[in-house]
Design a protein around this motif. Structure first.
Motif, PDB file in Angstrom:
ATOM      1  N   THR A 186      -3.884  97.270 132.802  1.00  0.00           N
ATOM      2  CA  THR A 186      -3.387  97.890 131.482  1.00  0.00           C
ATOM      3  C   THR A 186      -2.071  98.712 131.908  1.00  0.00           C
ATOM      4  OG1 THR A 186      -5.131  99.693 132.109  1.00  0.00           O
ATOM      5  CG2 THR A 186      -5.387  98.163 130.305  1.00  0.00           C
ATOM      6  N   GLY A 187      -2.027  99.529 133.006  1.00  0.00           N
ATOM      7  CA  GLY A 187      -1.164 100.373 133.184  1.00  0.00           C
ATOM      8  C   GLY A 187       0.196  99.368 133.658  1.00  0.00           C
ATOM      9  N   VAL A 188       0.128  98.247 134.505  1.00  0.00           N
ATOM     10  CA  VAL A 188       1.163  97.484 134.887  1.00  0.00           C
ATOM     11  C   VAL A 188       1.741  96.691 133.597  1.00  0.00           C
ATOM     12  CG1 VAL A 188       1.637  95.503 136.345  1.00  0.00           C
ATOM     13  CG2 VAL A 188       0.043  97.208 137.259  1.00  0.00           C
ATOM     14  N   PHE A 189       0.820  96.196 132.750  1.00  0.00           N
ATOM     15  CA  PHE A 189       1.543  95.714 131.475  1.00  0.00           C
ATOM     16  C   PHE A 189       2.244  96.742 130.738  1.00  0.00           C
ATOM     17  CE2 PHE A 189       0.566  94.958 126.906  1.00  0.00           C
ATOM     18  CZ  PHE A 189       1.391  94.197 126.586  1.00  0.00           C
ATOM     19  N   TYR A 190       1.831  98.047 130.571  1.00  0.00           N
ATOM     20  CA  TYR A 190       2.562  99.072 129.811  1.00  0.00           C
ATOM     21  C   TYR A 190       3.667  99.350 130.543  1.00  0.00           C
ATOM     22  CZ  TYR A 190       3.040 104.046 128.194  1.00  0.00           C
ATOM     23  OH  TYR A 190       3.524 104.787 127.757  1.00  0.00           O
ATOM     24  N   PHE A 191       3.763  99.463 131.749  1.00  0.00           N
ATOM     25  CA  PHE A 191       4.964 100.055 132.561  1.00  0.00           C
ATOM     26  C   PHE A 191       6.235  98.855 132.457  1.00  0.00           C
ATOM     27  CE2 PHE A 191       7.463 100.106 136.590  1.00  0.00           C
ATOM     28  CZ  PHE A 191       8.005 101.332 136.491  1.00  0.00           C
ATOM     29  N   ASN A 192       5.652  97.524 132.701  1.00  0.00           N
ATOM     30  CA  ASN A 192       6.673  96.532 132.563  1.00  0.00           C
ATOM     31  C   ASN A 192       7.255  96.185 131.344  1.00  0.00           C
ATOM     32  OD1 ASN A 192       7.134  95.326 135.338  1.00  0.00           O
ATOM     33  ND2 ASN A 192       4.827  95.094 135.389  1.00  0.00           N
ATOM     34  N   GLN A 233      -9.945 105.788 127.994  1.00  0.00           N
ATOM     35  CA  GLN A 233      -8.540 106.339 128.521  1.00  0.00           C
ATOM     36  C   GLN A 233      -7.369 105.561 128.227  1.00  0.00           C
ATOM     37  OE1 GLN A 233     -11.398 106.835 130.338  1.00  0.00           O
ATOM     38  NE2 GLN A 233     -11.592 108.873 129.587  1.00  0.00           N
ATOM     39  N   HIS A 234      -7.633 104.043 128.408  1.00  0.00           N
ATOM     40  CA  HIS A 234      -6.651 102.999 128.292  1.00  0.00           C
ATOM     41  C   HIS A 234      -6.229 102.851 126.986  1.00  0.00           C
ATOM     42  CE1 HIS A 234      -6.932 101.766 133.054  1.00  0.00           C
ATOM     43  NE2 HIS A 234      -8.023 102.544 132.717  1.00  0.00           N
ATOM     44  N   THR A 235      -7.206 102.838 126.024  1.00  0.00           N
ATOM     45  CA  THR A 235      -7.146 102.616 124.608  1.00  0.00           C
ATOM     46  C   THR A 235      -5.990 104.004 124.221  1.00  0.00           C
ATOM     47  OG1 THR A 235      -9.005 101.728 124.480  1.00  0.00           O
ATOM     48  CG2 THR A 235      -8.016 102.724 122.336  1.00  0.00           C
ATOM     49  N   ALA A 236      -6.333 105.171 124.567  1.00  0.00           N
ATOM     50  CA  ALA A 236      -5.633 106.367 124.050  1.00  0.00           C
ATOM     51  C   ALA A 236      -4.159 106.264 124.717  1.00  0.00           C
ATOM     52  CB  ALA A 236      -6.250 107.424 124.655  1.00  0.00           C
ATOM     53  N   LEU A 237      -3.994 105.635 125.795  1.00  0.00           N
ATOM     54  CA  LEU A 237      -2.709 105.510 126.559  1.00  0.00           C
ATOM     55  C   LEU A 237      -1.787 104.744 125.426  1.00  0.00           C
ATOM     56  CD1 LEU A 237      -0.531 105.656 128.660  1.00  0.00           C
ATOM     57  CD2 LEU A 237      -1.454 103.614 129.443  1.00  0.00           C
ATOM     58  N   TYR A 238      -2.418 103.330 125.140  1.00  0.00           N
ATOM     59  CA  TYR A 238      -1.719 102.450 124.321  1.00  0.00           C
ATOM     60  C   TYR A 238      -1.319 103.038 122.911  1.00  0.00           C
ATOM     61  CZ  TYR A 238      -2.231  98.679 127.484  1.00  0.00           C
ATOM     62  OH  TYR A 238      -2.192  97.953 128.592  1.00  0.00           O
TER      63      TYR A 238
END
Length: 446
Positions: free
Chosen positions: A414-420, A170-175
């Motif tokens: 993963t989400g915190v890095f993405y968001f920031n 799921q995290h890979t797909a988000l990126y």
């Protein structure tokens, strides 16, 4: 003694952005870029880069950032601290046996790392593309840094689920889904700049699409589908309003034909159909409102944990149970199987915010997007920022919003890095546009 005191006082005297030393700006941009590139594959290096970027960014914002409107964003940090302290305090008073010994103030405040990062990205016009490009590159090469390289890609093509070692699929797909959306948003301006850029852009689009397809993350498929339909619907309505009757008919016809073609493609794809039909029993049970009959499949596990969470939300709806709320749901819901409790989270960022910090916390989260969005689109309407940035913001908000319905991205690195990283780029564009406008107004004669 007086001279020493004067020098010390001057150290904290606020100045204009133009008075920043070049070496400090370059150090700040470099540290953000290193963090953006290395976080997915080289976390130790990223830790050094992020620490340097945050500390110097806070100093730069204080010393040279008086001209930018950062007050409302910095107040968000204080509000985050107050929400977490209040939620923890109420838990200590109402349910002390379940409350944590000390408050954890980093759960919400880490959402705002983008503020000092944005200061450095705003210092140079091309810095946003450097930072976003570095983050994208770090993800694109993940098969060879954290994953199994070409072998893993081949395994994916042959039917195995892949994640390249980025936590899970799921995290890979988000990126990769985000990079795909960004490429689509900027294809037109890049083509206008240099038509030969279509070659690498096309190859990257194929690469990202392939990864998302063989990754088999249904939530990513759904999020991309919702984003695609929302965007094409908006663009069709926009074109119809401005077009002649003949072009209106053509736009609507193309839109309908596109829907038919997409539906046909999805319904005749064995991999997509088989992945969706795995949840047939769960979907039928939900459709008939028989939630107790939902099997503990991938979606069923999520649904049952959400149902369990609603009982906790009802008990403390305003400020929640504190930062360990999601864990309490999994540990103290007796009817949940032990195997589900082992997950430790609810697979839904919004549910977790509600359980941890209540309605106040959820409103607080959405207000971040609303405030940033209002600031961005104001600058776009005034012609200070190109509309492609607005398209990117809107499409990512849609994609990210759907993805968070099925995974707790905001509670993982993963989400915190993405968001920031994303918000740092958006805020830097806003600050840079407003700063240039202030300079322009200052130079105009009275």
């Amino acid at each position: 003694m007086i001279s020493t005191f004067s020098s010390f006082a001057n150290l904290f005297k606020r100045r204009l952005p133009e008075q920043q030393p070049t070496w400090l700006i370059l150090l700040g941009i470099l540290s953000v870029t290193v963090y953006a590139f290395s976080r997915t594959g080289f976390p130790d290096i990223a830790r050094i880069g992020s620490t340097l970027a945050i500390l110097t960014g806070l100093w730069g914002l204080f010393k040279y950032g008086k001209i930018v409107n950062s007050h409302i964003l910095l107040r968000f940090i204080w509000i985050a601290v107050i929400i977490q302290l209040t939620s923890w305090g109420l838990s200590q008073y109402v349910t002390p046996e379940w409350a944590e010994d000390i408050p954890k103030l980093d759960k919400l405040t880490r959402w705002f790392v983008f503020i000092p990062l944005a200061w450095w990205v705003a210092q140079r016009q091309s810095a946003i593309w450097l930072v976003w490009g570095a983050a994208a590159l770090g993800i694109l090469v993940s098969p060879w840094t954290t994953g199994g390289g070409f072998n893993e890609i081949i395994q994916g093509i042959n039917g195995s689920r892949i994640d390249f070692g980025i936590r899970n699929a799921q995290h890979t797909a988000l990126y990769f889904g985000t990079i795909l959306i960004a490429l689509c948003c900027f294809t037109k301006p890049l083509y206008e700049k240099n038509k030969y850029l279509l070659i690498p852009i096309g190859l990257l689009i194929v690469y990202c699409s392939l990864v998302i397809y063989i990754n088999e993350s249904r939530q990513a498929w759904l999020a991309l589908l919702v984003t695609l339909l929302s965007t094409t619907t908006y663009l069709t309505i926009k074109s119809v309003k401005k077009a002649s009757p003949k072009k209106q008919i053509l736009s609507i016809t193309l839109f309908i034909l596109g829907l038919i073609a997409l539906s046909t493609l999805l319904l005749n794809n064995d991999k997509v159909v088989s992945r969706v039909m795995v949840e047939k029993e769960a979907i039928m049970a939900v459709a008939s409102l028989n939630f107790d009959d939902v099997p503990y499949s991938s979606f069923g596990i999520r649904l049952h944990s959400w149902v369990a969470a609603t009982d906790f939300i009802k008990e403390k709806p305003l400020l929640g149970w504190g930062s360990n709320g999601r864990g309490l749901v999994m540990e103290h819901t007796t009817w949940l199987p032990n195997s589900i409790g082992d997950f430790g989270h609810l697979h839904n960022s919004y549910m977790e915010i509600l359980v941890n910090y209540g309605i106040v916390g959820l409103i607080f989260y959405f207000s971040i997007w609303i405030i940033i969005g209002k600031m961005l689109f104001k600058q776009i309407r005034e012609g200070n920022i190109k509309k492609e940035i607005g398209y990117l913001f809107a499409t990512i908000m849609c994609f990210w919003g759907v993805m968070n319905c099925f995974e707790s991205f905001m509670n993982f690195w993963t989400g915190v890095f993405y968001f920031n990283i994303f918000m740092a780029g958006i805020l830097s564009k806003i600050w840079r546009a407003s700063h240039q406008l202030n300079i322009k107004n200052h130079l105009q004669p009275n």
